[in-house]
Design a protein around this motif. Structure first.
Motif, mmCIF file in Angstrom:
data_model
loop_
_atom_site.group_PDB
_atom_site.id
_atom_site.type_symbol
_atom_site.label_atom_id
_atom_site.label_comp_id
_atom_site.label_asym_id
_atom_site.label_seq_id
_atom_site.Cartn_x
_atom_site.Cartn_y
_atom_site.Cartn_z
ATOM 1 N N ALA A 115 20.488 -65.898 10.745
ATOM 2 C CA ALA A 115 19.639 -66.298 11.872
ATOM 3 C C ALA A 115 20.419 -66.196 13.179
ATOM 4 C CB ALA A 115 19.155 -67.730 11.653
ATOM 5 N N GLY A 116 19.695 -66.203 14.284
ATOM 6 C CA GLY A 116 20.323 -66.372 15.600
ATOM 7 C C GLY A 116 20.626 -65.086 16.326
ATOM 8 N N ARG A 117 20.172 -63.934 15.806
ATOM 9 C CA ARG A 117 20.425 -62.713 16.555
ATOM 10 C C ARG A 117 19.172 -61.861 16.735
ATOM 11 N NH1 ARG A 117 24.777 -60.647 12.032
ATOM 12 N NH2 ARG A 117 23.480 -59.166 10.914
ATOM 13 N N ASP A 118 18.018 -62.474 16.532
ATOM 14 C CA ASP A 118 16.741 -61.736 16.676
ATOM 15 C C ASP A 118 16.535 -61.259 18.108
ATOM 16 O OD1 ASP A 118 17.008 -63.958 15.038
ATOM 17 O OD2 ASP A 118 14.859 -64.288 14.817
ATOM 18 N N HIS A 119 17.167 -61.925 19.090
ATOM 19 C CA HIS A 119 16.991 -61.522 20.491
ATOM 20 C C HIS A 119 17.690 -60.199 20.775
ATOM 21 C CE1 HIS A 119 20.754 -63.687 20.108
ATOM 22 N NE2 HIS A 119 21.112 -63.395 21.329
ATOM 23 N N LEU A 120 18.543 -59.734 19.864
ATOM 24 C CA LEU A 120 19.301 -58.504 20.108
ATOM 25 C C LEU A 120 18.894 -57.369 19.169
ATOM 26 C CD1 LEU A 120 22.812 -60.188 20.429
ATOM 27 C CD2 LEU A 120 21.333 -59.396 22.279
ATOM 28 N N VAL A 121 18.271 -57.712 18.060
ATOM 29 C CA VAL A 121 18.189 -56.810 16.920
ATOM 30 C C VAL A 121 16.745 -56.421 16.613
ATOM 31 C CG1 VAL A 121 18.458 -56.869 14.406
ATOM 32 C CG2 VAL A 121 20.318 -57.649 15.868
ATOM 33 N N GLU A 122 16.526 -55.176 16.204
ATOM 34 C CA GLU A 122 15.251 -54.797 15.595
ATOM 35 C C GLU A 122 15.506 -54.487 14.113
ATOM 36 O OE1 GLU A 122 14.450 -50.256 16.620
ATOM 37 O OE2 GLU A 122 15.385 -51.255 18.330
ATOM 38 N N ARG A 123 14.463 -54.633 13.270
ATOM 39 C CA ARG A 123 14.579 -54.248 11.848
ATOM 40 C C ARG A 123 13.962 -52.874 11.671
ATOM 41 N NH1 ARG A 123 15.149 -58.703 8.534
ATOM 42 N NH2 ARG A 123 15.982 -57.257 6.984
ATOM 43 N N TYR A 124 14.463 -52.117 10.715
ATOM 44 C CA TYR A 124 13.870 -50.809 10.413
ATOM 45 C C TYR A 124 13.626 -50.711 8.921
ATOM 46 C CZ TYR A 124 18.555 -49.170 8.995
ATOM 47 O OH TYR A 124 19.761 -49.002 8.368
ATOM 48 N N TYR B 33 23.671 -49.108 17.344
ATOM 49 C CA TYR B 33 24.393 -49.744 16.240
ATOM 50 C C TYR B 33 23.427 -49.938 15.077
ATOM 51 C CZ TYR B 33 26.584 -53.473 13.501
ATOM 52 O OH TYR B 33 27.105 -54.231 12.480
ATOM 53 N N THR B 34 23.840 -49.574 13.873
ATOM 54 C CA THR B 34 22.987 -49.687 12.687
ATOM 55 C C THR B 34 23.754 -50.372 11.569
ATOM 56 O OG1 THR B 34 21.930 -47.602 13.316
ATOM 57 C CG2 THR B 34 21.519 -48.388 11.080
ATOM 58 N N LEU B 35 23.088 -51.319 10.921
ATOM 59 C CA LEU B 35 23.654 -52.079 9.810
ATOM 60 C C LEU B 35 22.723 -51.847 8.615
ATOM 61 C CD1 LEU B 35 25.836 -54.059 8.980
ATOM 62 C CD2 LEU B 35 24.627 -55.858 10.197
ATOM 63 N N PRO B 36 22.987 -50.810 7.809
ATOM 64 C CA PRO B 36 22.038 -50.442 6.754
ATOM 65 C C PRO B 36 21.788 -51.540 5.724
ATOM 66 C CG PRO B 36 23.520 -48.621 7.200
ATOM 67 C CD PRO B 36 24.062 -49.811 7.938
ATOM 68 N N GLN B 37 22.745 -52.413 5.486
ATOM 69 C CA GLN B 37 22.547 -53.437 4.452
ATOM 70 C C GLN B 37 21.438 -54.425 4.800
ATOM 71 O OE1 GLN B 37 26.964 -53.792 4.460
ATOM 72 N NE2 GLN B 37 26.554 -54.744 2.474
ATOM 73 N N THR B 38 21.282 -54.713 6.103
ATOM 74 C CA THR B 38 20.213 -55.627 6.534
ATOM 75 C C THR B 38 19.067 -54.866 7.200
ATOM 76 O OG1 THR B 38 21.270 -55.903 8.675
ATOM 77 C CG2 THR B 38 21.825 -57.522 6.975
ATOM 78 N N ARG B 39 19.211 -53.558 7.339
ATOM 79 C CA ARG B 39 18.236 -52.736 8.065
ATOM 80 C C ARG B 39 18.025 -53.285 9.477
ATOM 81 N NH1 ARG B 39 16.236 -49.053 4.615
ATOM 82 N NH2 ARG B 39 14.469 -48.536 5.935
ATOM 83 N N GLU B 40 19.140 -53.605 10.137
ATOM 84 C CA GLU B 40 19.104 -54.036 11.539
ATOM 85 C C GLU B 40 19.624 -52.910 12.434
ATOM 86 O OE1 GLU B 40 20.120 -58.612 12.085
ATOM 87 O OE2 GLU B 40 21.472 -57.643 10.664
ATOM 88 N N ARG B 41 19.074 -52.885 13.650
ATOM 89 C CA ARG B 41 19.520 -51.879 14.627
ATOM 90 C C ARG B 41 19.561 -52.533 16.010
ATOM 91 N NH1 ARG B 41 16.758 -46.846 13.124
ATOM 92 N NH2 ARG B 41 18.621 -46.493 11.896
ATOM 93 N N ILE B 42 20.586 -52.165 16.781
ATOM 94 C CA ILE B 42 20.724 -52.663 18.154
ATOM 95 C C ILE B 42 20.871 -51.459 19.063
ATOM 96 C CG2 ILE B 42 22.168 -54.001 19.747
ATOM 97 C CD1 ILE B 42 23.015 -55.717 17.355
ATOM 98 N N ARG B 43 20.077 -51.423 20.139
ATOM 99 C CA ARG B 43 20.076 -50.283 21.065
ATOM 100 C C ARG B 43 20.615 -50.701 22.421
ATOM 101 N NH1 ARG B 43 16.929 -46.231 18.904
ATOM 102 N NH2 ARG B 43 15.685 -46.906 17.131
ATOM 103 N N GLY B 44 21.606 -49.967 22.911
ATOM 104 C CA GLY B 44 22.090 -50.163 24.268
ATOM 105 C C GLY B 44 23.390 -50.950 24.313
#
Lengths: 124, 124
Positions: A115-124, B33-44
Motif C-alpha cells: 500500500a501507499g504508492r497508488d499516487h505514483l503507480v499504474e497497474r497493467y 519504470y516497470t515492475l513485472p512481478q506486481t504489474r506496476e508501472r511508473i511514467r516520468g
C-alpha cells in the motif's frame, strides 16, 4: 573464441529444442550453476546437462533480452509451463575459449504491491 | 553521449547515497519504470524519483555485476533492509542522449528446492 552472444543464443535455443548435445557444446567442462534463491549449486557439465534434461514439465522459453559485454552476459526470459508464465533472469560468464563457465539464475514470483504508492503507480 | 556504464553506476551510487538530484540526472524526462512481478508501472522522472525517495526502510545496495552493451544494460544487486538480504535484477535501456529511458526490475525471494534433484545438487 566464439562470440558469447552466439553461445548464449545457442544455449537457450538448444534448451528449448531439448538438443542436449548442442546445449553441452556451449558449456565449459567445469561449468558451475548457482541458484541463489534455493542456495543450490551444480558443478560440472555432465550434472548440469542432466539437471536440465530431467527438469520436469512441458516448459518453453522465449528470450526477451540479451545483454553481452566481453566475457559476461545477462538474459531475461519469458518462461511458460502449461498455463503458468514466469520471468527468468540469468547471468553468465565465459572462459577464455568462450564456453559458458558460470550460470546464475533467478525466478521471481508475482506478488501484491504494498500500500501507499497508488499516487505514483499504474497497474497493467 | 555518456557511457551507459557510468550512467548506471551513477544511478545506483546516487540511490545508495539518497542523492536524488544526481539520481534524477541519470534519467530521461519520460523514463518508464516497470515492475513485472506486481504489474506496476511508473511514467516520468518526477514520479519515479519520488517513488524511490519515498521507498520505506533503511535499505542499502551493493552492485554485484553490471553488463553493458551499447544502449542496454543489466545489473545484479545485493540489497539489504535491516537484517533481510535480497537480490535485485534490473534491465535498463538508454535514449540517444545516454539517459536511462526504461528500468525494469525483479525481486526474487528464497524458496525451498523441489525434491528429486539431490543427486545433482549441493546446498551452500
Amino acid at each position: 573464441m566464439t562470440d558469447l552472444r552466439k553461445t548464449v543464443e545457442s544455449f537457450w535455443a538448444a534448451a528449448e529444442a531439448r538438443d542436449w548435445d548442442a546445449f553441452a557444446d556451449t558449456l565449459a567442462d567445469d561449468v558451475v550453476y548457482t541458484l541463489p534463491q534455493t542456495r543450490e549449486r551444480i558443478r560440472g557439465r555432465e550434472r548440469y546437462v542432466r539437471f536440465n534434461r530431467e527438469y520436469p514439465g512441458d516448459w518453453h522459453l522465449r528470450v526477451e533480452r540479451i545483454v553481452v559485454e566481453r566475457e559476461q552476459a545477462a538474459t531475461w526470459l519469458h518462461f511458460t509451463v502449461g498455463l503458468e508464465a514466469m520471468h527468468a533472469l540469468t547471468f553468465f560468464t565465459a572462459d577464455q575459449e568462450g564456453h559458458i563457465a558460470t550460470v546464475t539464475d533467478f525466478w521471481p514470483e508475482p506478488y501484491e504491491p504494498p500500500a501507499g504508492r497508488d499516487h505514483l503507480v499504474e497497474r497493467y
